[in-house]
Design a protein around this motif. Structure first.
Motif, PDB file in Angstrom:
ATOM      1  N   GLY A 192      -5.508  -2.256   4.441  1.00 42.88           N
ATOM      2  CA  GLY A 192      -6.656  -2.412   4.081  1.00 42.88           C
ATOM      3  C   GLY A 192      -7.861  -2.503   4.955  1.00 42.88           C
ATOM      4  O   GLY A 192      -7.641  -1.692   6.102  1.00 42.88           O
ATOM      5  N   MET A 193      -8.882  -3.065   4.581  1.00 41.12           N
ATOM      6  CA  MET A 193     -10.306  -2.773   5.384  1.00 41.12           C
ATOM      7  C   MET A 193      -9.881  -3.531   6.916  1.00 41.12           C
ATOM      8  O   MET A 193      -9.290  -4.595   6.971  1.00 41.12           O
ATOM      9  CB  MET A 193     -11.363  -3.307   4.971  1.00 41.12           C
ATOM     10  N   HIS A 194     -10.356  -2.897   7.990  1.00 40.99           N
ATOM     11  CA  HIS A 194     -10.181  -3.288   9.426  1.00 40.99           C
ATOM     12  C   HIS A 194     -11.369  -2.728  10.223  1.00 40.99           C
ATOM     13  O   HIS A 194     -11.779  -1.567   9.974  1.00 40.99           O
ATOM     14  CB  HIS A 194      -8.757  -3.057   9.763  1.00 40.99           C
ATOM     15  N   PRO A 200     -12.509  -2.252  19.927  1.00 42.28           N
ATOM     16  CA  PRO A 200     -12.000  -3.686  19.781  1.00 42.28           C
ATOM     17  C   PRO A 200     -12.971  -4.908  19.839  1.00 42.28           C
ATOM     18  O   PRO A 200     -14.017  -4.521  19.981  1.00 42.28           O
ATOM     19  CB  PRO A 200     -10.804  -3.538  20.900  1.00 42.28           C
ATOM     20  N   GLU A 201     -12.301  -6.039  19.624  1.00 44.92           N
ATOM     21  CA  GLU A 201     -13.108  -7.595  19.605  1.00 44.92           C
ATOM     22  C   GLU A 201     -13.936  -7.479  20.834  1.00 44.92           C
ATOM     23  O   GLU A 201     -14.899  -7.979  20.799  1.00 44.92           O
ATOM     24  CB  GLU A 201     -12.098  -8.280  19.117  1.00 44.92           C
ATOM     25  N   GLU A 207     -21.179  -5.735  23.578  1.00 45.85           N
ATOM     26  CA  GLU A 207     -22.125  -5.388  22.841  1.00 45.85           C
ATOM     27  C   GLU A 207     -23.199  -6.061  22.150  1.00 45.85           C
ATOM     28  O   GLU A 207     -24.387  -6.337  22.234  1.00 45.85           O
ATOM     29  CB  GLU A 207     -21.961  -4.094  21.823  1.00 45.85           C
ATOM     30  N   ALA A 208     -22.524  -7.180  21.590  1.00 41.68           N
ATOM     31  CA  ALA A 208     -23.461  -8.201  20.606  1.00 41.68           C
ATOM     32  C   ALA A 208     -24.016  -9.263  21.544  1.00 41.68           C
ATOM     33  O   ALA A 208     -24.909  -9.954  21.064  1.00 41.68           O
ATOM     34  CB  ALA A 208     -22.429  -8.927  19.565  1.00 41.68           C
ATOM     35  N   PRO A 403     -23.221  -3.901  17.281  1.00 37.23           N
ATOM     36  CA  PRO A 403     -23.024  -5.352  16.805  1.00 37.23           C
ATOM     37  C   PRO A 403     -24.137  -6.159  17.611  1.00 37.23           C
ATOM     38  O   PRO A 403     -24.611  -6.054  18.646  1.00 37.23           O
ATOM     39  CB  PRO A 403     -21.855  -5.627  17.390  1.00 37.23           C
ATOM     40  N   ARG A 404     -24.389  -7.322  16.857  1.00 41.66           N
ATOM     41  CA  ARG A 404     -25.564  -8.246  17.131  1.00 41.66           C
ATOM     42  C   ARG A 404     -25.198  -9.817  16.825  1.00 41.66           C
ATOM     43  O   ARG A 404     -25.069  -9.804  15.590  1.00 41.66           O
ATOM     44  CB  ARG A 404     -27.013  -7.551  16.959  1.00 41.66           C
ATOM     45  N   ASN A 405     -25.267 -10.780  17.655  1.00 38.81           N
ATOM     46  CA  ASN A 405     -25.101 -12.003  17.198  1.00 38.81           C
ATOM     47  C   ASN A 405     -26.612 -12.448  16.832  1.00 38.81           C
ATOM     48  O   ASN A 405     -27.454 -12.732  17.801  1.00 38.81           O
ATOM     49  CB  ASN A 405     -24.698 -12.821  18.313  1.00 38.81           C
ATOM     50  N   LEU A 406     -27.112 -12.777  15.674  1.00 38.39           N
ATOM     51  CA  LEU A 406     -28.387 -13.115  15.319  1.00 38.39           C
ATOM     52  C   LEU A 406     -28.431 -14.467  15.565  1.00 38.39           C
ATOM     53  O   LEU A 406     -27.666 -15.543  15.501  1.00 38.39           O
ATOM     54  CB  LEU A 406     -28.525 -12.861  13.745  1.00 38.39           C
ATOM     55  N   ARG A 407     -29.410 -14.852  16.421  1.00 32.33           N
ATOM     56  CA  ARG A 407     -29.989 -16.250  16.754  1.00 32.33           C
ATOM     57  C   ARG A 407     -31.178 -16.660  16.649  1.00 32.33           C
ATOM     58  O   ARG A 407     -32.135 -15.593  16.257  1.00 32.33           O
ATOM     59  CB  ARG A 407     -29.240 -16.487  17.897  1.00 32.33           C
ATOM     60  N   ASN A 408     -31.974 -17.705  16.701  1.00 36.64           N
ATOM     61  CA  ASN A 408     -32.986 -17.969  16.993  1.00 36.64           C
ATOM     62  C   ASN A 408     -34.070 -17.168  17.853  1.00 36.64           C
ATOM     63  O   ASN A 408     -33.745 -17.277  19.052  1.00 36.64           O
ATOM     64  CB  ASN A 408     -33.392 -19.414  17.081  1.00 36.64           C
TER      65      ASN A 408
END
Length: 732
Positions: A192-194, A200-201, A207-208, A403-408
């Motif tokens: 399935g989806m991956h 990789p993680e 990048e995030a 990828p991006r970690n959305l924060r304040n």
């Protein structure tokens, strides 16, 4: 019994001596010297055996030398009775052979050359080089296994590096069993989806976090928010920027085949796909006078939106793994009837400015963890934001996919959505920093942008398409065939009409208009594929754009869109033959046909967490296929699943007036079918002549987009020329 000799037919041409010239052209060539006679003969042997096997000249020379040494050993080790025949015809003993002078031994190589000429040559395969260098530019042929794919084909497409082959094998095990529609991940995440195995993680987290330090820690957000200026508008003022072709609602027929139900959908309203099936089921129960003892089962969970005008671009905002997903939709201006019949200007090469808008819709998923990736049928979609501009139509829209970690980011009461890059019909490329107001009630906000967070334009030409290379770099195609690269960090001079930032790379790629760009992110982000109306597809390395590039075979009609498929390590597009073709990055010169479309493909979407591809066709058909099966195993049959078909028909004269809105019929429930890729199977012939059908603009499928996150990777948005946008979950 006496046998008569066989008569030989003689040639009728008289023999003439070869002509000799005073100034011989080939005089002095090394290949014609008697000393190089042996090398010429070896070259001729190589030409004779080139079709059957590979000829190694060095090995043949070594064998010749070994035979010479063997002859010398035999002559020196023989008895006194054994003799050697000299060129003069005398026989000398082995003892007297040592007393021969230099002049007599100088003629012996002639005998040895004759012995080489008479000896049969045995072909031997050249051994593999230990240093990994391939002389002919391709891998050496290896023995074909009894089952599976030829290794030389795999090496030429994916490369012979261990890491590339491991990524290919893992992608094959993860997605190759999917014939058409993507599957949800199982408990062990082995099917399935991956996420892509080349991303990789650890790389995604890097990048995030570090990739967005310029935005959160180095003042990037403050600079973009300062450059972007906007004012609030009312609903009546914003309606002029929506500019629908008509205020009347759309008439739609949808539901089970033979029992379709009519709906009138107003502008900026939505309709549940399951409602048509429920009404059809209730009508059937009423007609049969049977009690409705059980509640009808919903056919599917999805929504149908009326955005007012024909949809031009749709795109899901990435990096939103929560329960709410956001969809950006841009529309195109309706065509005006020109009584003269001649265009006053060329739209592709002329800047046009007029009011237009971009719509941001929100969709909710189910709250249960085991059903997190399904569309929530109880929470309806909402039009959260309408961005009004005076820059003309947004021809290309691209969310930043990194990828991006959305924060304040310091703005209280506002939710960040992402960076949205676009190309407008006025010829400028812009970047918008999109935020939404946090409010409990679902209401629509109308804003008008007077200035974008980033604005640029190449000199003396227009921008045509745009993609993201990194969180700070943009690649823009131009109408003159040039490629321009801009960076929004570090920040350029203050934006104004007289001072615009200059690109740090401005180089020609094609002779004319660049219609589409695509990057090989995340595998090789420096590789850029481009298309042009000239028919050429070009793969360029940004490390050396003028020298390191390759052209694909020319097409009569270039594809309007080209995308990169990471599981196949290839670029994919729909060509003029109504087929889907893939251009591997390691053999871009040889496209591979993987599927056939019902008609000309106008829109294409590649999955971000799976290997399926969705195609929107000119006749209104939307199909899903998995090109990886045909790409890896060429002898397998390609399958495709028609999701639905959108048909448009104009309404005739009724009650003394003509309605331009027309009627729409949506049919679905098609079974999965084979998609032969043989040449000529998709063409339609009438009385022996191949014909092409011209369809209405309102009935065509203009844009498609897959979900970007792992929990919503099966969500798909389809925009049509009639102004309808269909959103549903296709994962199984």
């Amino acid at each position: 019994m006496q046998v008569s000799p066989i008569s030989v037919r003689k040639s009728g041409r008289a023999r003439q001596p070869n002509r000799k010239y005073a100034n011989e052209t080939f005089t002095g060539l090394k290949a014609l010297d008697s000393a190089s006679e042996h090398e010429v003969e070896l070259w001729q042997q190589a030409e004779q055996h080139s079709e059957s096997d590979e000829f190694d000249e060095e090995q043949a020379l070594e064998e010749a030398n070994e035979e010479d040494e063997e002859e010398d050993d035999v002559s020196s080790a023989g008895s006194d009775a054994s003799g050697i025949l000299t060129p003069n015809g005398h026989s000398v003993s082995a003892a007297s052979d040592a007393d021969m002078d230099i002049d007599s031994t100088a003629e012996t190589p002639g005998l040895r050359r004759r012995s080489i000429r008479n000896r049969p040559y045995v072909l031997r395969r050249r051994p593999k080089r230990s240093d990994g260098i391939h002389v002919r530019g391709i891998t050496d042929p290896v023995q074909i296994p009894p089952k599976g794919v030829k290794p030389d084909y795999i090496y030429s497409v994916f490369g012979d590096a261990t890491q590339d082959l491991v990524h290919m094998a893992r992608s094959r095990d993860q997605w190759c069993h999917e014939a058409t529609l993507p599957r949800r991940p199982n408990k062990t995440c082995t099917e399935g989806m991956h996420h892509f195995f080349s991303h990789p993680e650890e790389k995604r987290q890097l990048e995030a976090t570090e990739g967005w330090e310029w935005y959160y820690d180095h003042g990037g957000h403050q600079h973009l928010s300062k450059s972007q200026a906007s004012v609030s508008l009312g609903a009546d003022e914003a309606f002029t920027h929506l500019a629908p072709s008509s205020d009347s609602p759309r008439t739609i027929f949808m539901g089970p085949y033979g029992r379709q139900v009519r709906f009138d959908l107003p502008i900026l309203r939505f309709l549940a796909l399951s409602e048509a099936w429920e009404q059809a089921h209730s009508q059937k129960v009423t007609e049969n006078n049977a009690p409705n003892r059980s509640k009808s089962r919903k056919r599917q969970d999805g929504w149908l939106l009326n955005v007012g005008r024909g949809a031009r671009c749709v795109g899901w905002a990435p990096n939103h793994a929560r329960d709410t997903q956001y969809l950006a939709v841009s529309t195109f201006r309706p065509k005006k009837n020109d009584t003269s019949g001649q265009p006053k200007f060329s739209p592709a090469f002329t800047a046009q400015s007029f009011p237009t808008s971009i719509q941001i819709w929100s969709f909710s998923s189910t709250e249960a963890p085991e059903r997190r990736s399904l569309l929530d049928p109880d929470r309806s979609p909402c039009l959260r934001l309408v961005i009004c501009t005076d820059w003309g139509d947004a021809k290309h829209l691209r969310w930043c996919p990194m990828p991006r970690n959305l924060r304040n980011d310091g703005q209280e009461g506002r939710t960040p959505i992402g960076l949205l890059a676009g190309v407008w019909s006025d010829g400028y490329v812009r970047v918008l920093d999109v935020h939404l107001d946090q409010c409990e009630a679902q209401r629509t906000s109308f804003v008008k942008l007077t200035n974008a967070a980033f604005t640029a334009k190449p000199p003396s030409t227009l921008c045509t398409c745009v993609i993201w290379l990194s969180p700070t770099d943009l690649a823009v195609g131009c109408a003159n065939g040039y490629l321009a690269l801009w960076s929004i960090y570090p920040y350029p001079a203050p934006l104004s009409s007289a001072s615009l930032p200059s690109p740090y790379l401005y180089t020609p790629l094609h002779d004319s208009y660049i219609s589409s760009l695509s990057s090989a992110y995340p595998v090789l982000p420096h590789l850029l594929a481009s298309t042009s109306p000239s028919g050429h597809l070009r793969l360029t390395s940004l490390l050396a754009p003028q020298t390191d590039y390759v052209l694909a075979p020319r097409l009569r009609h270039p594809p309007s869109h080209i995308h990169f498929s990471e599981p196949c390590q290839a670029f994919i597009a729909a060509d003029e033959a109504e087929t889907l073709r893939m251009w591997p990055i390691r053999r871009f010169f040889g496209p591979i046909t993987v599927a056939r479309c019902p008609s000309q493909g106008l829109a294409l979407g590649v999955g971000r967490v799976h290997g399926s591809v969705i195609v929107g066709c000119e006749d209104g058909t939307v199909c899903v296929t998995s090109p990886m099966r045909k790409f890896l195993f060429p002898k397998l049959t390609s399958w495709q699943c028609p999701v639905f078909k959108h048909e448009f028909a104009r309404r005739g004269e009724q009650e003394g007036h003509r309605s331009e809105r027309g009627r729409i019929r949506i049919t679905e429930g098609y079974k999965t079918q084979e998609a032969p890729v043989l040449r000529g199977t998709g063409k339609r012939a009438v009385e022996g002549m191949v014909v092409a059908t011209i369809y209405e603009d309102e009935g065509q499928v203009r844009c498609v987009s897959w979900g970007t996150e792992l929990n919503v990777g099966g969500w798909v948005a389809v925009g049509m020329g009639s102004g309808l946008v269909r959103v549903e979950d296709l994962a199984i």
